[in-house]
Design an enzyme around this catalytic site. Structure first.
Site, mmCIF file in Angstrom:
data_model
loop_
_atom_site.group_PDB
_atom_site.id
_atom_site.type_symbol
_atom_site.label_atom_id
_atom_site.label_comp_id
_atom_site.label_asym_id
_atom_site.label_seq_id
_atom_site.Cartn_x
_atom_site.Cartn_y
_atom_site.Cartn_z
ATOM 1 N N TYR A 148 41.943 37.979 25.605
ATOM 2 C CA TYR A 148 42.907 38.088 26.754
ATOM 3 C C TYR A 148 44.240 37.543 26.524
ATOM 4 C CZ TYR A 148 44.466 36.571 31.675
ATOM 5 O OH TYR A 148 45.107 36.505 32.869
ATOM 6 N N SER A 198 50.476 35.758 31.699
ATOM 7 C CA SER A 198 49.661 34.592 31.881
ATOM 8 C C SER A 198 50.204 33.424 31.148
ATOM 9 C CB SER A 198 48.168 34.831 31.551
ATOM 10 O OG SER A 198 47.661 33.715 31.423
#
Ligand SMILES: NC(=O)c1ccc[n+]([C@@H]2O[C@H](COP(=O)([O-])OP(=O)(O)OC[C@H]3O[C@@H](n4cnc5c(N)ncnc54)[C@H](OP(=O)(O)O)[C@@H]3O)[C@@H](O)[C@H]2O)c1
Length: 255
Positions: A160, A146
């Site tokens: 995350y 990501s």
């Protein structure tokens, strides 16, 4: 040329979207996730898109780590039986996003679950895929990281972002392992915001793009077997450079 491709987290979002793109290109697919009714509906849809491919579906909770190996090997056999070749590309895509909480607010279990799914389970997927690829001397491992991996993120994104940085480093380490194995490729994808269940109804996320557009771009990078790619490249490549190089004070304002 048609390949045998396994995708984890294929029941929605980017996994399902990439499956549609890859089916249209003539690839055989092995799809897994927990929501099997979604996988079965997708299987029908993919065979309607391209009746000439094989599509296999199996239930998998990636946090049942032993099952990652069992399911990978079962799909490998499905492909061997149907085509005479095993898994040739493994897209480690399954992941969760929005469940994190600021560190120190008493939500250790919630944050640890993100690590289990987004990191430990990705290690299991990489282990299972690389065991097959090392044996055959060829294969393509794709790890979905990501843009948040570029720098530490605050608040609910802290864990995350840490998992996404960890999987990017894991992928780079495996790529380094395989430098003398020309048949094995490792791709790290850094998606920016792409509208899926993970981003929810928040259309105000910066530079967010629709899922179909995002999946087309992801598949383009996968098919090119690049080492790594920010997706879409504009504006995320320059944003990634800024994220890595700006003082933390400014980076912290970005999320
Ligand atoms: N969308 C974005 O803007 C964006 C940006 C950067 C990175 N990413 C990454 O892209 C990947 C896909 O995300 P998405 O946006 O497509 O989100 P999504 O629509 O929520 O899809 C997530 C997928 O992961 C699967 N999954 C979640 N927990 C699982 C578990 N324990 N076992 C097996 N499968 C599990 C889900 O399937 P079941 O629930 O059926 O198991 C689902 O198929 C993730 O790794 C995410 O971090 C997304």
């Amino acid at each position: 040329m048609s390949k045998n491709i396994l995708i984890t987290g294929a029941s929605s979002g980017l996994g399902a979207g990439m499956a549609k793109e890859l089916a249209a290109k003539g690839h055989n697919l092995a799809l897994c996730a927990r929501r099997t009714e979604r996988l079965e509906a997708l299987q029908e849809e993919l065979l309607a898109i391209n009746p000439n491919i094989s599509v296999f579906v199996r239930a998998l909770d990636v946090t049942a780590f032993d099952d990652v190996f069992t399911v990978t090997n079962a799909f490998d056999k499905d492909f061997q039986d149907a085509t005479g070749k095993g898994v040739e590309r493994y897209i480690a895509n399954a992941g969760i996003g929005a469940e994190g909480e600021t560190v120190g607010k008493g939500k250790f279990a919630q944050n640890k679950r993100i690590i289990d799914i987004n990191f430990t389970a990705v290690l299991a997927q990489a282990e299972a895929a690389m065991a097959l690829f090392r044996e055959s001397g060829k294969g393509h491992l794709v790890i979905v990281s990501s843009m948040s991996a570029m720098r530490g993120q605050r608040g609910m994104l802290a864990t995350y972002a840490a998992t996404k940085a960890a999987v990017a480093h894991l992928a780079e380490g495996i790529r380094a392992d395989c430098m003398r194995k020309p048949g094995i490729k490792v791709t790290t994808l850094y998606p920016g915001y792409i509208k899926t269940e993970l981003t929810g109804d928040n259309d105000k996320l910066p530079f967010i793009i629709p899922a179909d557009k995002g999946c087309k771009l992801l598949v383009k990078e996968i098919e090119a077997e690049v080492d790594e790619a920010c997706v879409p490249a504009w504006p995320w490549k320059p944003v990634g450079f800024l994220m890595r190089n700006l003082p933390l004070k400014q980076v912290a304002k970005l999320n």
